[in-house]
Design a protein around this motif. Structure first.
Motif, mmCIF file in Angstrom:
data_model
loop_
_atom_site.group_PDB
_atom_site.id
_atom_site.type_symbol
_atom_site.label_atom_id
_atom_site.label_comp_id
_atom_site.label_asym_id
_atom_site.label_seq_id
_atom_site.Cartn_x
_atom_site.Cartn_y
_atom_site.Cartn_z
ATOM 1 N N ASP A 10 -44.279 49.477 12.795
ATOM 2 C CA ASP A 10 -43.470 48.435 14.024
ATOM 3 C C ASP A 10 -44.613 47.528 13.394
ATOM 4 O O ASP A 10 -45.315 47.140 14.018
ATOM 5 C CB ASP A 10 -43.255 48.260 15.187
ATOM 6 C CG ASP A 10 -42.181 47.164 15.991
ATOM 7 O OD1 ASP A 10 -42.370 46.242 14.770
ATOM 8 O OD2 ASP A 10 -41.649 47.069 16.481
ATOM 9 N N ALA A 11 -44.091 46.532 12.118
ATOM 10 C CA ALA A 11 -44.854 45.645 11.791
ATOM 11 C C ALA A 11 -45.206 44.237 12.956
ATOM 12 O O ALA A 11 -46.031 44.158 12.914
ATOM 13 C CB ALA A 11 -44.951 44.944 10.078
ATOM 14 N N GLY A 52 -38.938 42.922 2.977
ATOM 15 C CA GLY A 52 -40.263 44.251 2.527
ATOM 16 C C GLY A 52 -39.657 45.546 1.957
ATOM 17 O O GLY A 52 -38.489 45.700 1.762
ATOM 18 N N THR A 53 -40.243 46.015 1.360
ATOM 19 C CA THR A 53 -39.748 46.940 0.877
ATOM 20 C C THR A 53 -41.367 48.171 0.856
ATOM 21 O O THR A 53 -42.199 48.350 1.500
ATOM 22 C CB THR A 53 -39.817 46.793 -0.902
ATOM 23 O OG1 THR A 53 -41.609 46.655 -1.559
ATOM 24 C CG2 THR A 53 -39.078 46.075 -0.819
ATOM 25 N N SER A 59 -46.553 54.598 3.048
ATOM 26 C CA SER A 59 -47.162 53.133 2.999
ATOM 27 C C SER A 59 -45.932 51.852 3.002
ATOM 28 O O SER A 59 -44.292 52.387 2.354
ATOM 29 C CB SER A 59 -47.926 52.672 2.717
ATOM 30 O OG SER A 59 -47.845 52.357 0.895
ATOM 31 N N ASP A 60 -45.926 50.992 3.542
ATOM 32 C CA ASP A 60 -45.304 49.497 3.939
ATOM 33 C C ASP A 60 -45.323 48.898 3.402
ATOM 34 O O ASP A 60 -46.662 48.271 3.191
ATOM 35 C CB ASP A 60 -44.018 49.808 5.248
ATOM 36 C CG ASP A 60 -42.823 49.283 5.578
ATOM 37 O OD1 ASP A 60 -42.581 49.316 4.587
ATOM 38 O OD2 ASP A 60 -42.518 48.973 6.977
ATOM 39 N N ARG A 61 -44.721 47.578 2.868
ATOM 40 C CA ARG A 61 -44.896 46.840 2.664
ATOM 41 C C ARG A 61 -43.736 45.366 3.674
ATOM 42 O O ARG A 61 -43.333 44.862 2.846
ATOM 43 C CB ARG A 61 -45.347 45.770 1.561
ATOM 44 C CG ARG A 61 -46.033 44.671 0.758
ATOM 45 C CD ARG A 61 -45.779 45.151 -0.751
ATOM 46 N NE ARG A 61 -47.141 43.502 -0.687
ATOM 47 C CZ ARG A 61 -48.091 43.703 -1.208
ATOM 48 N NH1 ARG A 61 -48.614 44.839 -1.613
ATOM 49 N NH2 ARG A 61 -48.952 42.536 -1.891
ATOM 50 N N ARG A 120 -42.718 22.419 14.357
ATOM 51 C CA ARG A 120 -43.223 23.435 14.328
ATOM 52 C C ARG A 120 -43.546 23.571 12.194
ATOM 53 O O ARG A 120 -42.968 22.841 11.770
ATOM 54 C CB ARG A 120 -41.920 24.197 13.980
ATOM 55 C CG ARG A 120 -42.109 26.036 13.417
ATOM 56 C CD ARG A 120 -40.728 26.493 13.531
ATOM 57 N NE ARG A 120 -39.346 26.057 13.453
ATOM 58 C CZ ARG A 120 -38.219 26.395 13.151
ATOM 59 N NH1 ARG A 120 -37.962 27.630 13.429
ATOM 60 N NH2 ARG A 120 -37.377 25.463 12.342
ATOM 61 N N TYR A 121 -44.674 24.178 12.247
ATOM 62 C CA TYR A 121 -44.649 24.793 10.813
ATOM 63 C C TYR A 121 -44.575 26.433 10.754
ATOM 64 O O TYR A 121 -44.846 27.305 11.697
ATOM 65 C CB TYR A 121 -45.847 24.640 10.778
ATOM 66 C CG TYR A 121 -46.729 23.472 10.417
ATOM 67 C CD1 TYR A 121 -46.826 23.074 8.971
ATOM 68 C CD2 TYR A 121 -47.098 22.206 11.256
ATOM 69 C CE1 TYR A 121 -47.184 22.241 8.040
ATOM 70 C CE2 TYR A 121 -47.260 20.878 10.563
ATOM 71 C CZ TYR A 121 -46.926 21.289 9.084
ATOM 72 O OH TYR A 121 -47.891 19.752 8.604
ATOM 73 N N ALA A 122 -44.709 26.616 9.453
ATOM 74 C CA ALA A 122 -44.790 28.402 9.237
ATOM 75 C C ALA A 122 -44.958 28.907 8.037
ATOM 76 O O ALA A 122 -44.690 27.441 7.434
ATOM 77 C CB ALA A 122 -42.215 28.840 9.103
ATOM 78 N N PHE A 123 -45.234 30.137 8.089
ATOM 79 C CA PHE A 123 -45.363 30.611 6.870
ATOM 80 C C PHE A 123 -44.847 32.082 6.577
ATOM 81 O O PHE A 123 -44.515 32.771 6.871
ATOM 82 C CB PHE A 123 -47.116 30.692 6.753
ATOM 83 C CG PHE A 123 -47.770 30.780 7.462
ATOM 84 C CD1 PHE A 123 -48.187 32.221 7.347
ATOM 85 C CD2 PHE A 123 -47.999 30.475 8.609
ATOM 86 C CE1 PHE A 123 -49.108 32.876 8.202
ATOM 87 C CE2 PHE A 123 -48.804 30.921 9.524
ATOM 88 C CZ PHE A 123 -49.546 32.342 8.875
ATOM 89 N N ALA A 124 -45.059 32.442 4.776
ATOM 90 C CA ALA A 124 -44.505 34.044 5.588
ATOM 91 C C ALA A 124 -45.423 34.671 4.708
ATOM 92 O O ALA A 124 -46.211 34.801 3.934
ATOM 93 C CB ALA A 124 -42.924 34.106 3.999
ATOM 94 N N VAL A 125 -46.058 36.390 4.831
ATOM 95 C CA VAL A 125 -46.554 36.459 4.536
ATOM 96 C C VAL A 125 -46.112 38.331 4.287
ATOM 97 O O VAL A 125 -44.944 38.563 4.340
ATOM 98 C CB VAL A 125 -48.086 37.160 5.276
ATOM 99 C CG1 VAL A 125 -48.973 36.170 5.233
ATOM 100 C CG2 VAL A 125 -47.384 37.548 6.623
#
Length: 134
Positions: A10-11, A52-53, A59-61, A120-125
């Motif tokens: 569970d990331a 994600g994939t 492994s998961d991403r 609010r600020y947002a980003f994605a990884v």
């Protein structure tokens, strides 16, 4: 005979737990959650899986959105900047899960909350992590 299967971690749980600890160690005792709290605190970080994939058979991403709310635009920016920097240090074993690497897929952006106008600020990884055989 049953073969073991690989279950992906569970990331969101791994990342929220990590961020809670490291933000606190850096003087930020803000809630780090997967859902917007009610009532809303004045500052908090939300981690949400948005896709994600599966990277390899073991492994998961996952792709995660990280949103940082605070009382002012500059405070929201600073919380996002610190969170972003600390996520760069997540590779290693975190809560029993091997995290290989983190890649930014969307840099910080100003995104005032559309319902409350809260800064609010947002980003994605994307975070590459190993699954567990069961």
């Amino acid at each position: 005979m049953n073969r073991p299967v690989v279950v992906m971690p569970d990331a969101v749980a791994v990342v929220t737990g990590y961020l809670r600890d490291v933000l606190k160690a850096h003087g930020q005792t803000v809630p780090v959650v997967s859902r917007i709290p009610s009532p809303r605190p004045s500052a908090f970080v939300r981690v949400q899986r948005i896709g994600g994939t599966q990277q390899t058979p073991v492994s998961d991403r996952p792709r995660l959105d990280i949103h940082c709310w605070a009382e002012s635009e500059s405070a929201a920016h600073d919380l996002a900047a610190l969170t972003r920097a600390l996520l760069g240090d997540i590779p290693g074993v975190r809560d029993g899960v091997t995290v290989y690497r983190v890649s930014e897929v969307g840099g910080p952006m100003w995104l005032p909350d559309d319902q409350t106008s809260t800064p609010r600020y947002a980003f994605a990884v994307e975070i590459h992590m190993r699954g567990c055989a069961r």
